[in-house]
Design a protein around this motif. Structure first.
Motif, PDB file in Angstrom:
ATOM      1  N   THR A  23       0.840  -1.192   0.000  1.00 38.58           N
ATOM      2  CA  THR A  23       0.000   0.000   0.000  1.00 38.58           C
ATOM      3  C   THR A  23       0.876   1.243   0.000  1.00 38.58           C
ATOM      4  O   THR A  23       1.903   1.304   0.684  1.00 38.58           O
ATOM      5  CB  THR A  23      -0.902   0.010   1.248  1.00 38.58           C
ATOM      6  OG1 THR A  23      -1.716  -1.176   1.239  1.00 38.58           O
ATOM      7  CG2 THR A  23      -1.792   1.245   1.269  1.00 38.58           C
ATOM      8  N   TRP A  24       0.466   2.252  -0.770  1.00 36.50           N
ATOM      9  CA  TRP A  24       1.228   3.494  -0.833  1.00 36.50           C
ATOM     10  C   TRP A  24       0.957   4.367   0.396  1.00 36.50           C
ATOM     11  O   TRP A  24      -0.189   4.515   0.816  1.00 36.50           O
ATOM     12  CB  TRP A  24       0.862   4.283  -2.085  1.00 36.50           C
ATOM     13  CG  TRP A  24       1.548   3.788  -3.322  1.00 36.50           C
ATOM     14  CD1 TRP A  24       1.066   2.876  -4.212  1.00 36.50           C
ATOM     15  CD2 TRP A  24       2.842   4.170  -3.790  1.00 36.50           C
ATOM     16  NE1 TRP A  24       1.980   2.665  -5.211  1.00 36.50           N
ATOM     17  CE2 TRP A  24       3.077   3.447  -4.988  1.00 36.50           C
ATOM     18  CE3 TRP A  24       3.822   5.048  -3.335  1.00 36.50           C
ATOM     19  CZ2 TRP A  24       4.257   3.581  -5.723  1.00 36.50           C
ATOM     20  CZ3 TRP A  24       4.990   5.183  -4.060  1.00 36.50           C
ATOM     21  CH2 TRP A  24       5.202   4.454  -5.233  1.00 36.50           C
ATOM     22  N   ASP A  25       2.009   4.938   0.923  1.00 34.27           N
ATOM     23  CA  ASP A  25       1.917   5.977   1.947  1.00 34.27           C
ATOM     24  C   ASP A  25       2.054   7.310   1.210  1.00 34.27           C
ATOM     25  O   ASP A  25       3.151   7.704   0.831  1.00 34.27           O
ATOM     26  CB  ASP A  25       3.031   5.804   2.984  1.00 34.27           C
ATOM     27  CG  ASP A  25       3.009   6.894   4.039  1.00 34.27           C
ATOM     28  OD1 ASP A  25       2.041   7.690   4.056  1.00 34.27           O
ATOM     29  OD2 ASP A  25       3.973   6.976   4.826  1.00 34.27           O
ATOM     30  N   ARG A  26       0.935   7.979   1.000  1.00 38.69           N
ATOM     31  CA  ARG A  26       0.906   9.173   0.149  1.00 38.69           C
ATOM     32  C   ARG A  26       0.433  10.364   0.951  1.00 38.69           C
ATOM     33  O   ARG A  26      -0.551  10.272   1.682  1.00 38.69           O
ATOM     34  CB  ARG A  26      -0.023   8.923  -1.040  1.00 38.69           C
ATOM     35  CG  ARG A  26       0.040   9.940  -2.144  1.00 38.69           C
ATOM     36  CD  ARG A  26      -0.755   9.454  -3.345  1.00 38.69           C
ATOM     37  NE  ARG A  26      -0.555  10.312  -4.500  1.00 38.69           N
ATOM     38  CZ  ARG A  26      -1.082  10.073  -5.699  1.00 38.69           C
ATOM     39  NH1 ARG A  26      -1.840   9.004  -5.885  1.00 38.69           N
ATOM     40  NH2 ARG A  26      -0.847  10.906  -6.704  1.00 38.69           N
ATOM     41  N   ASN A  42       7.050   2.151  -0.775  1.00 37.47           N
ATOM     42  CA  ASN A  42       5.994   2.886  -1.469  1.00 37.47           C
ATOM     43  C   ASN A  42       5.560   4.112  -0.680  1.00 37.47           C
ATOM     44  O   ASN A  42       4.495   4.145  -0.062  1.00 37.47           O
ATOM     45  CB  ASN A  42       4.803   1.960  -1.731  1.00 37.47           C
ATOM     46  CG  ASN A  42       5.094   0.960  -2.826  1.00 37.47           C
ATOM     47  OD1 ASN A  42       6.231   0.862  -3.295  1.00 37.47           O
ATOM     48  ND2 ASN A  42       4.096   0.213  -3.243  1.00 37.47           N
ATOM     49  N   GLU A  43       6.383   5.142  -0.739  1.00 38.21           N
ATOM     50  CA  GLU A  43       6.085   6.414  -0.088  1.00 38.21           C
ATOM     51  C   GLU A  43       6.155   7.508  -1.142  1.00 38.21           C
ATOM     52  O   GLU A  43       7.094   7.559  -1.936  1.00 38.21           O
ATOM     53  CB  GLU A  43       7.075   6.690   1.038  1.00 38.21           C
ATOM     54  CG  GLU A  43       6.744   7.940   1.833  1.00 38.21           C
ATOM     55  CD  GLU A  43       7.694   8.151   3.002  1.00 38.21           C
ATOM     56  OE1 GLU A  43       7.459   9.092   3.772  1.00 38.21           O
ATOM     57  OE2 GLU A  43       8.664   7.379   3.133  1.00 38.21           O
ATOM     58  N   ALA A  44       5.157   8.388  -1.157  1.00 38.43           N
ATOM     59  CA  ALA A  44       5.072   9.421  -2.184  1.00 38.43           C
ATOM     60  C   ALA A  44       4.611  10.736  -1.578  1.00 38.43           C
ATOM     61  O   ALA A  44       3.834  10.764  -0.624  1.00 38.43           O
ATOM     62  CB  ALA A  44       4.114   8.990  -3.288  1.00 38.43           C
ATOM     63  N   THR A 156       4.163  14.098  -8.359  1.00 35.94           N
ATOM     64  CA  THR A 156       4.352  13.169  -7.249  1.00 35.94           C
ATOM     65  C   THR A 156       5.824  12.794  -7.181  1.00 35.94           C
ATOM     66  O   THR A 156       6.409  12.361  -8.178  1.00 35.94           O
ATOM     67  CB  THR A 156       3.509  11.901  -7.448  1.00 35.94           C
ATOM     68  OG1 THR A 156       2.118  12.282  -7.495  1.00 35.94           O
ATOM     69  CG2 THR A 156       3.708  10.925  -6.298  1.00 35.94           C
ATOM     70  N   VAL A 158       8.753  10.455  -5.788  1.00 40.37           N
ATOM     71  CA  VAL A 158       8.965   9.086  -5.329  1.00 40.37           C
ATOM     72  C   VAL A 158      10.453   8.800  -5.319  1.00 40.37           C
ATOM     73  O   VAL A 158      11.150   9.106  -6.294  1.00 40.37           O
ATOM     74  CB  VAL A 158       8.243   8.075  -6.247  1.00 40.37           C
ATOM     75  CG1 VAL A 158       8.493   6.655  -5.769  1.00 40.37           C
ATOM     76  CG2 VAL A 158       6.755   8.365  -6.308  1.00 40.37           C
TER      77      VAL A 158
END
Length: 236
Positions: A23-26, A42-44, A156, A158
Motif C-alpha cells: 500500500t502506498w503511503d501518500r 511505497n512512499e510518495a 508526485t 517518489v
C-alpha cells in the motif's frame, strides 16, 4: 555462475512483487522533499509545482568540436550560474543531467519566480559567461546559447534506486513538458506553457519599465498546448 543468476532473479522477483502489492503511503507536501525525506518503499509526496529545466544548447557540437577542458569550463560556468540564480528565486534544484539542470518551485509565487529565474539565467549568459569566455579566449568563436522550459502541474515525488545509489523521480506532466520545451529549436531562450503564463504577476510579465509585455504567443506547439516564448533577460 548459474547460482548467482538464480539468486539475483529470486531477489528481484521478490522485491518487485512486494513493491506492487504494498500500500502506498501518500501525503501532500509543504516543501520540496530531499531523498532522505522518503523511503525506498511505497512512499510518495504530492505537490502543486512548477518545474524549470535549463538546458545548454548544442552541447553535442560543443563537445565534438572543442577541447574537453573547454567544454567542461562551459558546462561548469553555465550550471553554476543557473543553480545560483534558481536558488536565489526560491527554486529547489532536484537534478543535474549532463548539461542541464532541473528545479522545482512551489508556493504562491512559483510561476513568477520560475519565470524571473529564467530571465536571470539568460542575463548571466549574455552579460557574465559569454563576455568572460571571450576575454579568456579572444580567438575562440564559440557562442553560448541556452534554453529554459517551464511548466506546471501536480507532481508526485517518489524515491527510487538502491541503497547508497538513489534519487527522487518526479512523476507528472510538468517535468516532462518543461524538458521538452527546453529542447525546442525555435529562437527563444525561454518557453512557458499557457497555464504558467496565466499565473504570472505583472513583475514577471512586463519589462522593468512597466510598459511593454515581453512574451510572444507561439500558439499550439506539438502536444504542449499553447506556448509562450521570450528572448528577454533581466539583471537581478
Amino acid at each position: 555462475m548459474r547460482g548467482q543468476v538464480s539468486e539475483l532473479e529470486d531477489r528481484l522477483s521478490a522485491w518487485v512483487k512486494d513493491a506492487l502489492a504494498s500500500t502506498w503511503d501518500r501525503r501532500n507536501g509543504q516543501k520540496v522533499p530531499e531523498p532522505a525525506d522518503l523511503t525506498l518503499k511505497n512512499e510518495a509526496v504530492d505537490l502543486d509545482a512548477v518545474v524549470l529545466y535549463a538546458d545548454l544548447a548544442d552541447s553535442t557540437d560543443l563537445v565534438t568540436s572543442r577541447s574537453a577542458l573547454f567544454a567542461a569550463e562551459v558546462f561548469k560556468t553555465y550550471l553554476f550560474c543557473a543553480a545560483q540564480i534558481i536558488r536565489s528565486m526560491g527554486g529547489v534544484i532536484t537534478a543535474y543531467d549532463g548539461d542541464r539542470i532541473m528545479a522545482v518551485f512551489i508556493g504562491d509565487s512559483k510561476n513568477s519566480n520560475a519565470a524571473i529565474a529564467a530571465y536571470r539565467i539568460e542575463w548571466a549568459v549574455e552579460k557574465i559567461i559569454q563576455p568572460a569566455i571571450q576575454a579568456q579566449y579572444p580567438k575562440n568563436t564559440y557562442v553560448l546559447k541556452q534554453k529554459v522550459g517551464i511548466a506546471s502541474s501536480p507532481v508526485t515525488a517518489v524515491r527510487t534506486g538502491v541503497r547508497n545509489a538513489n534519487d527522487i523521480v518526479w512523476v507528472g506532466n510538468a517535468a516532462n513538458i518543461a524538458a521538452k520545451l527546453a529542447a525546442l529549436k525555435s529562437g527563444y531562450s525561454t518557453y512557458i506553457t499557457e497555464a504558467v503564463f496565466k499565473m504570472l504577476n505583472d513583475k514577471a510579465k512586463k519589462k522593468n519599465d512597466g510598459m511593454s509585455a515581453i512574451w510572444t504567443d507561439l500558439g499550439g506547439v506539438q502536444t504542449f498546448g499553447r506556448v509562450y516564448g521570450t528572448t528577454y533577460w533581466r539583471s537581478p
